[in-house]
Design a protein around this motif. Structure first.
Motif, PDB file in Angstrom:
ATOM      1  N   LEU A 689      36.246 -37.935  30.039  1.00 42.13           N
ATOM      2  CA  LEU A 689      37.145 -36.842  30.406  1.00 42.13           C
ATOM      3  C   LEU A 689      36.637 -35.520  29.838  1.00 42.13           C
ATOM      4  CD1 LEU A 689      39.749 -35.939  31.782  1.00 42.13           C
ATOM      5  CD2 LEU A 689      40.987 -36.520  29.691  1.00 42.13           C
ATOM      6  N   SER A 690      36.131 -35.564  28.602  1.00 43.46           N
ATOM      7  CA  SER A 690      35.557 -34.358  28.002  1.00 43.46           C
ATOM      8  C   SER A 690      34.383 -33.838  28.832  1.00 43.46           C
ATOM      9  CB  SER A 690      35.088 -34.639  26.570  1.00 43.46           C
ATOM     10  OG  SER A 690      36.172 -34.913  25.721  1.00 43.46           O
ATOM     11  N   LYS A 691      33.545 -34.748  29.301  1.00 45.05           N
ATOM     12  CA  LYS A 691      32.385 -34.343  30.103  1.00 45.05           C
ATOM     13  C   LYS A 691      32.813 -33.842  31.481  1.00 45.05           C
ATOM     14  CE  LYS A 691      28.901 -37.117  27.735  1.00 45.05           C
ATOM     15  NZ  LYS A 691      28.089 -35.959  27.313  1.00 45.05           N
ATOM     16  N   ASP A 692      33.825 -34.484  32.053  1.00 45.58           N
ATOM     17  CA  ASP A 692      34.312 -34.061  33.365  1.00 45.58           C
ATOM     18  C   ASP A 692      35.047 -32.725  33.302  1.00 45.58           C
ATOM     19  OD1 ASP A 692      33.277 -36.372  34.431  1.00 45.58           O
ATOM     20  OD2 ASP A 692      35.178 -37.449  34.453  1.00 45.58           O
ATOM     21  N   SER A 693      35.460 -32.338  32.094  1.00 47.92           N
ATOM     22  CA  SER A 693      36.221 -31.095  31.925  1.00 47.92           C
ATOM     23  C   SER A 693      35.339 -29.923  31.504  1.00 47.92           C
ATOM     24  CB  SER A 693      37.335 -31.312  30.901  1.00 47.92           C
ATOM     25  OG  SER A 693      38.202 -32.360  31.286  1.00 47.92           O
ATOM     26  N   GLY A 694      34.065 -30.015  31.796  1.00 50.02           N
ATOM     27  CA  GLY A 694      33.166 -28.909  31.502  1.00 50.02           C
ATOM     28  C   GLY A 694      32.253 -29.124  30.315  1.00 50.02           C
ATOM     29  N   LYS A 695      32.362 -30.294  29.657  1.00 52.81           N
ATOM     30  CA  LYS A 695      31.508 -30.635  28.511  1.00 52.81           C
ATOM     31  C   LYS A 695      31.760 -29.692  27.342  1.00 52.81           C
ATOM     32  CE  LYS A 695      28.235 -32.661  31.713  1.00 52.81           C
ATOM     33  NZ  LYS A 695      26.893 -32.700  32.288  1.00 52.81           N
ATOM     34  N   ASP A 696      30.983 -29.871  26.282  1.00 53.42           N
ATOM     35  CA  ASP A 696      31.184 -29.073  25.067  1.00 53.42           C
ATOM     36  C   ASP A 696      32.647 -29.160  24.635  1.00 53.42           C
ATOM     37  OD1 ASP A 696      30.605 -27.349  22.963  1.00 53.42           O
ATOM     38  OD2 ASP A 696      30.961 -25.540  24.155  1.00 53.42           O
ATOM     39  N   SER A 697      33.220 -30.384  24.703  1.00 49.68           N
ATOM     40  CA  SER A 697      34.660 -30.551  24.517  1.00 49.68           C
ATOM     41  C   SER A 697      34.994 -31.793  23.715  1.00 49.68           C
ATOM     42  CB  SER A 697      35.357 -30.656  25.887  1.00 49.68           C
ATOM     43  OG  SER A 697      35.127 -29.525  26.676  1.00 49.68           O
ATOM     44  N   LEU A 698      36.230 -31.812  23.225  1.00 45.05           N
ATOM     45  CA  LEU A 698      36.807 -32.965  22.534  1.00 45.05           C
ATOM     46  C   LEU A 698      38.105 -33.336  23.225  1.00 45.05           C
ATOM     47  CD1 LEU A 698      37.158 -34.921  20.043  1.00 45.05           C
ATOM     48  CD2 LEU A 698      38.405 -33.036  18.953  1.00 45.05           C
ATOM     49  N   THR A 699      38.286 -34.632  23.473  1.00 40.94           N
ATOM     50  CA  THR A 699      39.569 -35.124  23.981  1.00 40.94           C
ATOM     51  C   THR A 699      40.247 -35.911  22.877  1.00 40.94           C
ATOM     52  OG1 THR A 699      38.784 -35.209  26.268  1.00 40.94           O
ATOM     53  CG2 THR A 699      40.725 -36.523  25.720  1.00 40.94           C
ATOM     54  N   VAL A 700      41.440 -35.463  22.494  1.00 41.67           N
ATOM     55  CA  VAL A 700      42.200 -36.097  21.419  1.00 41.67           C
ATOM     56  C   VAL A 700      43.677 -36.022  21.778  1.00 41.67           C
ATOM     57  CG1 VAL A 700      42.231 -33.930  20.094  1.00 41.67           C
ATOM     58  CG2 VAL A 700      42.646 -36.099  18.924  1.00 41.67           C
ATOM     59  N   GLU A 702      44.967 -37.361  24.173  1.00 42.25           N
ATOM     60  CA  GLU A 702      44.966 -37.264  25.635  1.00 42.25           C
ATOM     61  C   GLU A 702      44.861 -35.829  26.147  1.00 42.25           C
ATOM     62  OE1 GLU A 702      48.017 -39.639  27.459  1.00 42.25           O
ATOM     63  OE2 GLU A 702      47.995 -41.110  25.843  1.00 42.25           O
ATOM     64  N   HIS A 703      44.486 -34.894  25.297  1.00 36.86           N
ATOM     65  CA  HIS A 703      44.300 -33.500  25.689  1.00 36.86           C
ATOM     66  C   HIS A 703      42.842 -33.110  25.435  1.00 36.86           C
ATOM     67  CE1 HIS A 703      48.674 -33.543  25.464  1.00 36.86           C
ATOM     68  NE2 HIS A 703      48.702 -32.352  26.047  1.00 36.86           N
ATOM     69  N   THR A 704      42.260 -32.381  26.366  1.00 34.99           N
ATOM     70  CA  THR A 704      40.871 -31.953  26.241  1.00 34.99           C
ATOM     71  C   THR A 704      40.801 -30.464  25.889  1.00 34.99           C
ATOM     72  OG1 THR A 704      40.198 -33.589  27.891  1.00 34.99           O
ATOM     73  CG2 THR A 704      38.640 -31.823  27.403  1.00 34.99           C
ATOM     74  N   VAL A 705      40.043 -30.169  24.852  1.00 36.54           N
ATOM     75  CA  VAL A 705      39.890 -28.783  24.401  1.00 36.54           C
ATOM     76  C   VAL A 705      38.420 -28.502  24.100  1.00 36.54           C
ATOM     77  CG1 VAL A 705      42.210 -28.584  23.444  1.00 36.54           C
ATOM     78  CG2 VAL A 705      40.370 -29.465  21.998  1.00 36.54           C
ATOM     79  N   LYS A 706      38.061 -27.233  24.169  1.00 38.47           N
ATOM     80  CA  LYS A 706      36.719 -26.829  23.782  1.00 38.47           C
ATOM     81  C   LYS A 706      36.599 -26.894  22.253  1.00 38.47           C
ATOM     82  CE  LYS A 706      34.994 -25.929  27.811  1.00 38.47           C
ATOM     83  NZ  LYS A 706      33.864 -26.754  28.334  1.00 38.47           N
ATOM     84  N   TRP A 707      35.384 -27.177  21.797  1.00 38.76           N
ATOM     85  CA  TRP A 707      35.172 -27.299  20.354  1.00 38.76           C
ATOM     86  C   TRP A 707      35.557 -26.018  19.610  1.00 38.76           C
ATOM     87  CZ3 TRP A 707      34.705 -31.726  18.063  1.00 38.76           C
ATOM     88  CH2 TRP A 707      34.076 -32.802  18.691  1.00 38.76           C
ATOM     89  N   ALA A 708      35.369 -24.881  20.255  1.00 41.13           N
ATOM     90  CA  ALA A 708      35.666 -23.608  19.591  1.00 41.13           C
ATOM     91  C   ALA A 708      37.133 -23.504  19.195  1.00 41.13           C
ATOM     92  CB  ALA A 708      35.290 -22.449  20.510  1.00 41.13           C
ATOM     93  N   GLU A 709      37.993 -24.295  19.853  1.00 43.04           N
ATOM     94  CA  GLU A 709      39.429 -24.242  19.566  1.00 43.04           C
ATOM     95  C   GLU A 709      39.863 -25.225  18.489  1.00 43.04           C
ATOM     96  OE1 GLU A 709      41.900 -23.836  23.366  1.00 43.04           O
ATOM     97  OE2 GLU A 709      40.072 -24.785  24.124  1.00 43.04           O
TER      98      GLU A 709
END
Length: 818
Positions: A689-700, A702-709
């Protein structure tokens, strides 16, 4: 055909490995050695300084000529440094190493506009070059430090510190001399293989941080990877020309002949084999999970060793090896092709018979010419594409005969006996009784490996059944050792991987390897006495230096005792290797040395630095695997979230904060007794899901966010959690916030204004449950203002409220798994 001259061959290998050592030595002072002049002359002075020792494992005059005369271009090198002027008896082999040098150094692309002082040019990080279309980072560089993952982060600097290089060369000299001193202890006849492995390791430690070519616009290829690949290519050239009786200069210089084979090997079925383990007995999973992952690494290692042994190749010819995948450079001769076919079939038969065909090894090969090293990335990409097709037909060679189905092999011939005697851990193999439990011999071995892994410092490999672990390893074996005491059987090892502090020893074939094997372990047999958890099912089962049970790890969590499964890997890595290594004009420079440097540095991070980061900062975590370009780590749910944020921060620092190379991750939260394979499957789904949501992300949660957040989300989560634990707000209020976040998410996904009703509902809830902004209590005002901010539909806290509220509830024994 003349008899194969093994001593001459070994001399060529050693000469190729040492041919450019002068590039490092000429940067400073090296004892009494003359380091002036061109680098081939300095290389010659170096081998001459150790003539007595090197003469015992090589034809010294040939060795000296190879390192001194491995260039052909008379414009840059004097008459005494070119192949053309080598003595006639050595001339062809000097040309051979020269060609190997050229093929390896085909990365020498665009030169800098101005001359660079070779003594002061640092190695630029390979990660500074990666470009797949995003903003490029600044060029960060490495200080000259013996290989240590904690100090292998690139930095911004222009000049070396005073005496920095001299100190580095001094340490190199001391380590090399220690190798000679060990030989003087009287270990008997010097063995080439043992000395070669040690020299290879010493060079890796000291020349990995030195640039191979200082005149490049971006000098990002390490000297070590140039030396290693030159040696690998020279080994293939020697065997190819020997086989075809063509060790002649004219034949050696034919760059378009397909003289090489690049082989890729990849284990499949890894995930099912590792994770399908049940919870039986005290610490069953904790003792076996890491061991099972480690066992597959050993299988992959041993297959790669078996291949180079069959073709009489040195360790340098394993170009890359990590995560169950390896690449090997071979000579394009019938012996190599026949050996691969036989080994592939033998491996298939063993996996079919002893592993119920659950694991299989996929092997694909492609031939190469010398010119093809100029487009190595392209060759590698095509090879991997072909390998993916091979994966779709596992065991093809043993399941079919011609075009007919082999019925004998199509059915597993395994007698499980009574159903109750099926292994209670994996449910796949007939069982034996181990500690009163019915488990198979493989799970029993896993448990034994798991006991030893926390304290292992050396892994010794044998080409027979000498080692303690000697079943189902293709007639090879290995030992896990805490120390080297010159046991009689250890001296029989063909390779000893040191996973701790390396010390040279000419009597043992010691190589250094980073392995991330940290697991949370008990510090004493009485650890359970200090535990506050009275309902733990593993009570009084603690054993000093043994892995802690998953229940114990979950109990370390804040609030709800849950395990967090973190799965992460590098984004777009296939594309990076295929077309991400470019020069300033966008031209491909993904050659063998550069690709090898990139692969090695990624493994330094995932295998080396991860071990240190977890060991020092997160000792409560359990490493299932970490190496190559990915990892899977288990730990207390809140520790895993914090670790994931630091993991990404460190990865960004390690890779020059290059936006072209990012990480994605997913975290699943489960109870300690939840089936491992299901938990990993969940984490894998969140990773996807993290990769499908634009990558450079974490899903935790059940929510996906960019690492910068993530950093700010953690701060807000801990803030809300603290108010809840102090009972400044109620659990009901936080659960309502969770509901409002779900309405917000539905509005964002559907744009239906009906879901905006959460705003008045939340406004009423805040007014009813929280103190006024006019309160004289500062904390009350902060809390109310925090909640008021949520009414702003553009506020980041509202966007991430699902994570924040779930974190607070879970930290206070609420929340949900998943």
């Amino acid at each position: 055909m003349e008899a194969f001259d093994q001593i001459e061959y070994q001399t060529v290998l050693l000469g190729a490995l040492l041919h450019d050592v002068g590039k490092m030595l000429q940067r400073g002072s090296f004892g009494g050695l003359d380091t002036t002049g061109k680098h081939p002359l300095v290389s010659s002075h170096f081998v001459s300084a150790f003539k007595s020792f090197l003469s015992s494992i090589s034809k010294f005059n040939l060795l000296q000529n190879i390192v001194q005369r491995h260039h052909e271009d008379q414009r840059f090198f004097g008459a005494d440094l070119i192949c053309q002027n080598a003595p006639e008896e050595y001339k062809a082999l000097c040309y051979l190493v020269s060609r190997a040098d050229n093929y390896s150094s085909s990365e020498r692309g665009k030169n800098a506009e101005d001359y660079h002082n070779y003594k002061s040019v640092p190695l630029v990080s390979i990660f500074s070059r990666i470009n797949i279309g995003k903003t490029m980072p600044e060029k960060l560089k490495y200080h000259p430090i013996p290989l240590n993952p904690e100090y292998t982060f690139p930095e911004k600097f222009e000049d070396y510190k005073p005496d920095e290089l001299n100190d580095h060369l001094k340490s190199f000299g001391e380590e090399f001399k220690l190798l000679l001193c060990n030989n003087e202890k009287g270990y008997g006849e010097i063995d080439f293989e043992k000395v070669f492995v040690n020299i290879h390791t010493i060079l890796m430690r000291y020349s990995l941080c030195i640039p191979s070519n200082t005149q490049e616009e971006i000098p990002d290829v390490s000297l070590f990877d140039h030396l290693k690949t030159t040696c690998a290519i020279a080994a293939c050239l020697y065997q190819y020309h020997y086989h075809y009786s063509s060790l002649e200069i004219g034949e050696i210089k034919k760059d378009k002949q397909k003289k090489f084979i690049l082989l890729a090997g990849d284990l499949s079925g890894i995930q099912n084999y590792i994770f399908n383990i049940s919870h039986i007995g005290a610490g069953g999973v904790a003792k076996r999970l890491r061991a099972r992952s480690f066992q597959l690494v050993m299988l992959s290692e041993i297959v790669s060793h078996k291949i180079i042994h069959a073709v009489n190749l040195p360790i340098t010819n394993i170009l890359m090896s990590s995560g169950g995948k390896f690449y090997i450079l071979l000579p394009n001769i019938p012996k190599a092709i026949d050996s691969i076919k036989k080994i592939t079939k033998d491996v298939d038969l063993m996996f079919h018979k002893y592993f119920n065909a659950e694991i299989n090894l996929n092997i694909e090969m492609t031939d190469m010419s010398g010119d093809d090293f100029n487009k190595y990335s392209e060759v590698l990409s095509k090879l991997n594409h072909s390998l993916q097709r091979i994966k779709k037909n596992p065991f093809k060679d043993i399941l079919t005969t011609g075009r007919l189905w082999n019925n004998d092999m199509a059915t597993l011939n395994v007698d499980f006996g009574d159903e109750e005697k099926l292994c209670k851990s994996c449910s796949k193999f007939p069982c034996i009784i181990d500690d009163g439990k019915y488990i198979c011999d493989k799970c029993s071995d896993d448990k034994e490996i798991g006991k030893n892994l926390p304290s292992v410092k050396y892994i010794a490999f044998y080409d027979d059944n000498t080692g303690s672990f000697n079943s189902n390893y293709f007639s090879y074996s290995f030992d896990l050792l805490k120390e080297l005491n010159y046991y009689h059987h250890v001296k029989k090892a063909y390779l000893i991987l040191c996973v701790d502090e390396y010390k040279p020893d000419s009597g043992l074939p010691i190589a250094h390897r980073f392995i991330a094997n940290h697991v949370s372990y008990f510090t004493g047999n009485d650890d359970c006495d200090a535990c506050r958890k009275t309902e733990c099912t593993e009570k009084n089962h603690a054993q000093e230096r043994q892995p802690r049970f998953f229940e114990c790890i979950a109990n370390e969590s804040t609030g709800k005792p849950l395990l967090g499964y973190l799965k992460a890997d590098v984004d777009n890595l296939g594309g990076v290797f295929a077309c991400g290594l470019k020069d300033g004009n966008g031209e491909d420079v993904g050659t063998v040395s550069r690709v090898t440097t990139l692969s090695r540095m990624l493994d330094v991070f995932f295998s080396g630095y991860m071990q240190k980061l977890i060991e020092y900062n997160y000792p409560e975590l359990y490493t299932v695997y970490s190496g190559g370009d990915d990892l899977l780590v288990v730990g207390p749910w809140d520790s895993i979230i914090k670790f994931s944020d630091e993991l990404n921060t460190k990865f960004r620092n390690f890779t020059c904060n290059n936006d072209n190379l990012t990480l994605s991750a997913g975290i699943a939260f489960v109870k300690h007794n939840y089936p491992v394979y299901r938990a990993v499957e969940m984490a894998d789904n969140w990773l996807e899901l993290s990769k499908d949501s634009g990558k450079d992300s974490l899903t935790v949660f059940e929510h996906t966010v960019k690492w910068a957040e993530v950093g700010n989300i953690l701060k807000e989560s801990q803030k809300l959690s603290s108010w809840l634990s102090q009972r400044l707000i109620s659990t009901g209020f936080v659960m309502n916030l969770l509901s409002y976040s779900q309405m917000y998410d539905k509005f964002q996904n559907t744009h239906k204004t009906d879901y905006l009703k959460f705003i008045p509902l939340m406004t009423y809830d805040i007014a009813r449950n929280l103190p006024s902004l006019n309160s004289k209590n500062d904390e009350d005002v902060k809390m109310r203002q925090w909640a008021e901010d949520l009414k702003d539909i553009t506020n980041p806290k509202l966007k991430n409220l699902g994570i924040i509220a779930n974190y607070a509830l879970t930290a206070n024994r609420g929340g949900k798994d998943g």
